[in-house]
Write a protein that holds these residues in place. Structure first.
Motif, mmCIF file in Angstrom:
data_model
loop_
_atom_site.group_PDB
_atom_site.id
_atom_site.type_symbol
_atom_site.label_atom_id
_atom_site.label_comp_id
_atom_site.label_asym_id
_atom_site.label_seq_id
_atom_site.Cartn_x
_atom_site.Cartn_y
_atom_site.Cartn_z
ATOM 1 N N ILE A 55 28.674 0.438 -37.384
ATOM 2 C CA ILE A 55 27.319 -0.356 -37.482
ATOM 3 C C ILE A 55 27.878 -2.035 -37.434
ATOM 4 N N VAL A 56 29.160 -2.180 -37.672
ATOM 5 C CA VAL A 56 29.921 -3.443 -37.613
ATOM 6 C C VAL A 56 29.955 -3.761 -36.281
ATOM 7 N N ILE A 57 30.636 -2.728 -35.311
ATOM 8 C CA ILE A 57 30.536 -2.922 -34.036
ATOM 9 C C ILE A 57 29.312 -3.242 -33.258
ATOM 10 N N ALA A 58 28.261 -2.394 -33.786
ATOM 11 C CA ALA A 58 26.950 -2.656 -33.131
ATOM 12 C C ALA A 58 26.389 -3.997 -33.560
ATOM 13 N N LEU A 59 26.798 -4.449 -34.695
ATOM 14 C CA LEU A 59 26.317 -5.813 -35.062
ATOM 15 C C LEU A 59 27.014 -6.940 -34.139
ATOM 16 N N VAL A 60 28.125 -6.649 -33.903
ATOM 17 C CA VAL A 60 28.887 -7.623 -32.894
ATOM 18 C C VAL A 60 28.171 -7.520 -31.582
ATOM 19 N N VAL A 61 28.179 -6.523 -31.192
ATOM 20 C CA VAL A 61 27.505 -6.178 -29.910
ATOM 21 C C VAL A 61 26.200 -7.044 -29.635
ATOM 22 N N VAL A 62 25.184 -6.580 -30.724
ATOM 23 C CA VAL A 62 23.791 -7.078 -30.678
ATOM 24 C C VAL A 62 23.942 -8.722 -30.937
ATOM 25 N N HIS A 63 24.613 -9.339 -31.616
ATOM 26 C CA HIS A 63 24.975 -10.637 -31.769
ATOM 27 C C HIS A 63 25.361 -11.412 -30.408
ATOM 28 N N VAL A 64 26.444 -10.747 -29.948
ATOM 29 C CA VAL A 64 26.972 -11.605 -28.616
ATOM 30 C C VAL A 64 25.742 -11.405 -27.604
ATOM 31 N N VAL A 65 25.040 -10.150 -27.489
ATOM 32 C CA VAL A 65 24.261 -10.105 -26.198
ATOM 33 C C VAL A 65 23.010 -10.976 -26.384
ATOM 34 N N PHE A 66 22.610 -11.220 -27.402
ATOM 35 C CA PHE A 66 21.406 -11.681 -28.079
ATOM 36 C C PHE A 66 21.710 -13.188 -27.971
ATOM 37 N N HIS A 67 22.921 -13.512 -28.476
ATOM 38 C CA HIS A 67 23.230 -15.001 -28.238
ATOM 39 C C HIS A 67 23.302 -15.572 -26.982
#
Lengths: 163, 76
Positions: A55-67
């Motif tokens: 989940i932490v890895i997914a959160l980082v990926v989602v944040h980076v992509v959407f930002h």
């Protein structure tokens, strides 16, 4: 993805950023808890640790992509006094949710523990909570407080801070 | 001593003052007073009451007294 974010054209960069955090945390942790409730096959702390890392890895990926996506249209301005006031006020909301969650978990442990220790003829309902259950209940409290923090920020940005 | 009502509201004349100051944009005003454009939008829309420091900076930019920019409406 960009067309989805077009729905929030009236939102500033900061509001979009908060919305991303709100949806990411709700979606990823919501999925974890839903899975845990519906199909608790591997109810171990090791499995929980693996899920948390994922989940932490997914959160980082989602944040980076959407930002990256929202940076194409908007500029992230430095936080000013209103941003700090909104964050402060939302922190109070998040803290209250966390306080309530810890209070409920503590209450559950103490009440069921006292029940089990007593000479009551009936067993405590559900028995004493194990480490796995306590860890998940505390995690749920943390997630709920995080969700409340982001939701409160969005609310204060949209409704305004008048007092 | 009389009681004060807590339901009052601070209103402002920033939109008019910007118009009278060469149709200054919200972004220009934001730059001059050191806040984001969204904060200027929020102040103008009575959705945010700024700190005293920012209120004085706004008055200084328009070169008017503070009570020409903001007024307290006790009825809210």
């Amino acid at each position: 993805m960009a067309s989805f974010l077009n729905l929030f054209n009236g939102f500033s960069y900061k509001e979009k950023s908060i919305l991303i955090s709100l949806l990411a945390v709700s979606g990823l942790y919501g999925g974890y808890f839903l899975d845990m409730i519906q199909d608790p096959v591997d109810a171990s702390l090791a499995a929980m640790l693996r899920s948390m890392v994922g989940i932490v890895i997914a959160l980082v990926v989602v944040h980076v992509v959407f930002h990256i996506v929202i940076s194409l249209d908007d500029v992230d301005e430095a936080a000013d006094e209103r941003d700090r006031a909104v964050a402060r006020r939302a922190s109070v909301v998040g803290f209250n949710v966390l306080f309530l969650a810890v209070l409920l978990v503590t209450g559950r442990i103490i009440i069921l523990g006292a029940w089990a220790e007593s000479e009551a003829p009936l067993d405590a309902p559900g028995g004493l909570p194990g480490l796995f259950e306590i860890a998940n209940l505390l995690l749920a409290g943390l997630v709920l407080s995080d969700v409340a923090y982001y939701a409160a920020q969005l609310y204060f940005y949209r409704r305004g801070l008048r007092d | 001593m009389g009681r004060t009502k807590s339901s009052g509201r601070i209103r402002n004349h920033m939109r008019r003052l910007r118009f009278e100051t060469g149709e200054m944009t919200q972004a220009e005003l934001a730059e001059l007073i050191g806040v984001t454009r969204q904060t200027v939008v929020a102040i103008e829309g009575d959705k945010y009451a700024p700190s005293l420091e920012v209120a004085f900076r706004i008055a200084t930019v328009f070169d008017v007294p503070l009570d020409s920019v903001f007024e307290y409406d006790p009825e809210g």
